[in-house]
Design a protein around this motif. Sequence first.
Motif, mmCIF file in Angstrom:
data_model
loop_
_atom_site.group_PDB
_atom_site.id
_atom_site.type_symbol
_atom_site.label_atom_id
_atom_site.label_comp_id
_atom_site.label_asym_id
_atom_site.label_seq_id
_atom_site.Cartn_x
_atom_site.Cartn_y
_atom_site.Cartn_z
ATOM 1 N N UNK A 80 0.814 -1.208 0.000
ATOM 2 C CA UNK A 80 0.000 0.000 0.000
ATOM 3 C C UNK A 80 0.846 1.256 0.000
ATOM 4 N N UNK A 81 0.264 2.313 -0.527
ATOM 5 C CA UNK A 81 0.971 3.585 -0.580
ATOM 6 C C UNK A 81 1.023 4.194 0.810
ATOM 7 N N UNK A 82 2.205 4.627 1.212
ATOM 8 C CA UNK A 82 2.389 5.204 2.547
ATOM 9 C C UNK A 82 1.740 6.569 2.664
ATOM 10 N N UNK A 83 1.623 7.026 3.868
ATOM 11 C CA UNK A 83 1.019 8.336 4.150
ATOM 12 C C UNK A 83 1.937 9.451 3.679
ATOM 13 N N UNK A 84 1.406 10.402 2.946
ATOM 14 C CA UNK A 84 2.179 11.554 2.460
ATOM 15 C C UNK A 84 1.745 12.786 3.227
ATOM 16 N N UNK A 85 2.563 13.223 4.140
ATOM 17 C CA UNK A 85 2.203 14.370 4.973
ATOM 18 C C UNK A 85 2.517 15.674 4.274
ATOM 19 N N UNK A 86 1.650 16.630 4.426
ATOM 20 C CA UNK A 86 1.927 17.984 3.937
ATOM 21 C C UNK A 86 2.832 18.688 4.935
ATOM 22 N N UNK A 87 3.304 19.836 4.543
ATOM 23 C CA UNK A 87 4.139 20.618 5.451
ATOM 24 C C UNK A 87 3.312 20.993 6.666
ATOM 25 N N UNK A 88 3.873 20.767 7.848
ATOM 26 C CA UNK A 88 3.127 21.034 9.063
ATOM 27 C C UNK A 88 3.107 22.529 9.359
ATOM 28 N N UNK A 89 2.181 22.907 10.224
ATOM 29 C CA UNK A 89 2.131 24.305 10.643
ATOM 30 C C UNK A 89 1.054 25.085 9.932
ATOM 31 N N UNK A 90 1.011 26.373 10.186
ATOM 32 C CA UNK A 90 0.012 27.233 9.576
ATOM 33 C C UNK A 90 0.327 27.475 8.105
ATOM 34 N N UNK A 91 -0.660 27.908 7.325
ATOM 35 C CA UNK A 91 -0.386 28.197 5.918
ATOM 36 C C UNK A 91 0.696 29.256 5.763
ATOM 37 N N UNK A 92 1.528 29.094 4.758
ATOM 38 C CA UNK A 92 2.616 30.032 4.500
ATOM 39 C C UNK A 92 2.439 30.623 3.114
ATOM 40 N N UNK A 93 3.146 31.703 2.860
ATOM 41 C CA UNK A 93 3.108 32.319 1.545
ATOM 42 C C UNK A 93 4.520 32.413 0.994
ATOM 43 N N UNK A 94 4.642 32.181 -0.302
ATOM 44 C CA UNK A 94 5.944 32.259 -0.940
ATOM 45 C C UNK A 94 6.316 33.722 -1.172
ATOM 46 N N UNK A 95 7.598 34.002 -1.051
ATOM 47 C CA UNK A 95 8.102 35.336 -1.340
ATOM 48 C C UNK A 95 9.290 35.198 -2.267
ATOM 49 N N UNK A 96 9.534 36.240 -3.049
ATOM 50 C CA UNK A 96 10.670 36.205 -3.963
ATOM 51 C C UNK A 96 11.980 36.363 -3.195
ATOM 52 N N UNK A 97 13.025 35.807 -3.779
ATOM 53 C CA UNK A 97 14.343 36.012 -3.200
ATOM 54 C C UNK A 97 14.890 37.348 -3.681
ATOM 55 N N UNK A 98 16.059 37.714 -3.178
ATOM 56 C CA UNK A 98 16.658 38.990 -3.572
ATOM 57 C C UNK A 98 16.926 39.039 -5.067
ATOM 58 N N UNK A 99 17.290 37.890 -5.635
ATOM 59 C CA UNK A 99 17.614 37.863 -7.062
ATOM 60 C C UNK A 99 16.390 38.119 -7.935
ATOM 61 N N UNK A 100 15.181 37.912 -7.367
ATOM 62 C CA UNK A 100 13.969 38.102 -8.145
ATOM 63 C C UNK A 100 13.305 39.445 -7.861
ATOM 64 N N UNK A 101 13.995 40.308 -7.177
ATOM 65 C CA UNK A 101 13.413 41.605 -6.843
ATOM 66 C C UNK A 101 13.231 42.450 -8.092
ATOM 67 N N UNK A 102 12.495 43.546 -7.912
ATOM 68 C CA UNK A 102 12.263 44.464 -9.018
ATOM 69 C C UNK A 102 13.598 45.034 -9.491
ATOM 70 N N UNK A 103 13.818 45.130 -10.795
ATOM 71 C CA UNK A 103 15.117 45.635 -11.269
ATOM 72 C C UNK A 103 15.411 47.055 -10.829
ATOM 73 N N UNK A 104 14.383 47.810 -10.435
ATOM 74 C CA UNK A 104 14.606 49.200 -10.035
ATOM 75 C C UNK A 104 14.849 49.374 -8.550
ATOM 76 N N UNK A 105 14.757 48.272 -7.768
ATOM 77 C CA UNK A 105 15.013 48.430 -6.343
ATOM 78 C C UNK A 105 15.503 47.115 -5.748
ATOM 79 N N UNK A 106 16.226 47.228 -4.655
ATOM 80 C CA UNK A 106 16.742 46.060 -3.957
ATOM 81 C C UNK A 106 16.552 46.248 -2.456
#
Length: 341
Positions: free
Chosen positions: A26-52
């Motif tokens: 049987x297929x084992x249990x696949x757990x999602x990431x624990x904790x409250x919902x999170x939101x993705x954010x861009x890294x510094x390299x993906x920032x707006x070209x006009x500001x850092x």
Amino acid sequence: MAGRKAPPHVRVLVVLGVLALCLPGGVGRADAVSGRPAEAVRSLAEAHPDWTAAPAPPARTRPGAGGTEARSFFYLEGEPGTVLHDSLALTNEGDEPRTFRLRGADADNAGGGGFAVRKEGDSRGAGTWTALAEKTVEVPPRTRAEVPLSVTVPDSAVPGDHPAALVVDDGERKVGVRMYLRVSGPTLAALSVEDVTVREAGDGAATIGYTLVNRGNVVLRPRLAVRADGLFGPLVRQPARALPVELLPGRRVTRHERWPRPPAVDVADVRLTVTAEAGARDTAAVSYTAVPWKWALGVLLVLAGGGVAWYVRRRRRTPAAGAGPRQPRTRRQAPTTGAAE
């Protein structure tokens, strides 16, 4: 003395039983990431070209002080009850003024282990320990502004890593500037791999699923090695490689590895070994049975059909038990007619 052959219907049931034993587990249990919902954010390299947005360079490396050292993240360490200080640099290289909204947030692992932050109002750790001199900052064109910040480590803070981030929002996109905060004291690196599964992908390949769990109090960067052995020898020998994951303390993430050429017919032992800093290590295995189901189903149908037909024919040709010998059939003579002389 030679044993009697089992009746055909019994042999058909045996074949079914053998095939049933070959079914994958049987297929084992696949757990999602624990904790409250999170939101993705861009890294510094993906920032707006006009500001850092980045940590302000140390005083000794600022223009006029010599050196060009730059930091891409904050690293702060202190004992419980201490207050740590640093600054965030916002650089507007565009021709229009920009307004930035700033906040601290707990770091988190998104699906697959990617970097994410808690949504606003959901932070309970280092994100709430961070205070910025200004929460809204307007930066004129071609100007850099530095915003002082402080991190107050609670007296009750436990030793280890407490990852956080400074979220910078210009109304169009969000950038997360990572903050590695360590509370002084004993540290423990502990990692486990769980819920290992192997399932067919439908295109001739297979997918190996597994869950990584950080059971220590420091951030881990796991490495994964995959080994598979079949009945006739080795199938996979994948040396340890770094995963694109920074596994935070107490977090668990589920990942999948593609197995391009699994065996068509075999019983394989699939073993995963994960390692990380400070000697963290764990191993888990799962058994994978490969059966060509279309071919097996065709053979099963042929065996079942042939066995049933042979059994029915034999039943028709065998007299019933207790019946006497069959009497030969005699031809009945037709009656004669005519007058007697």
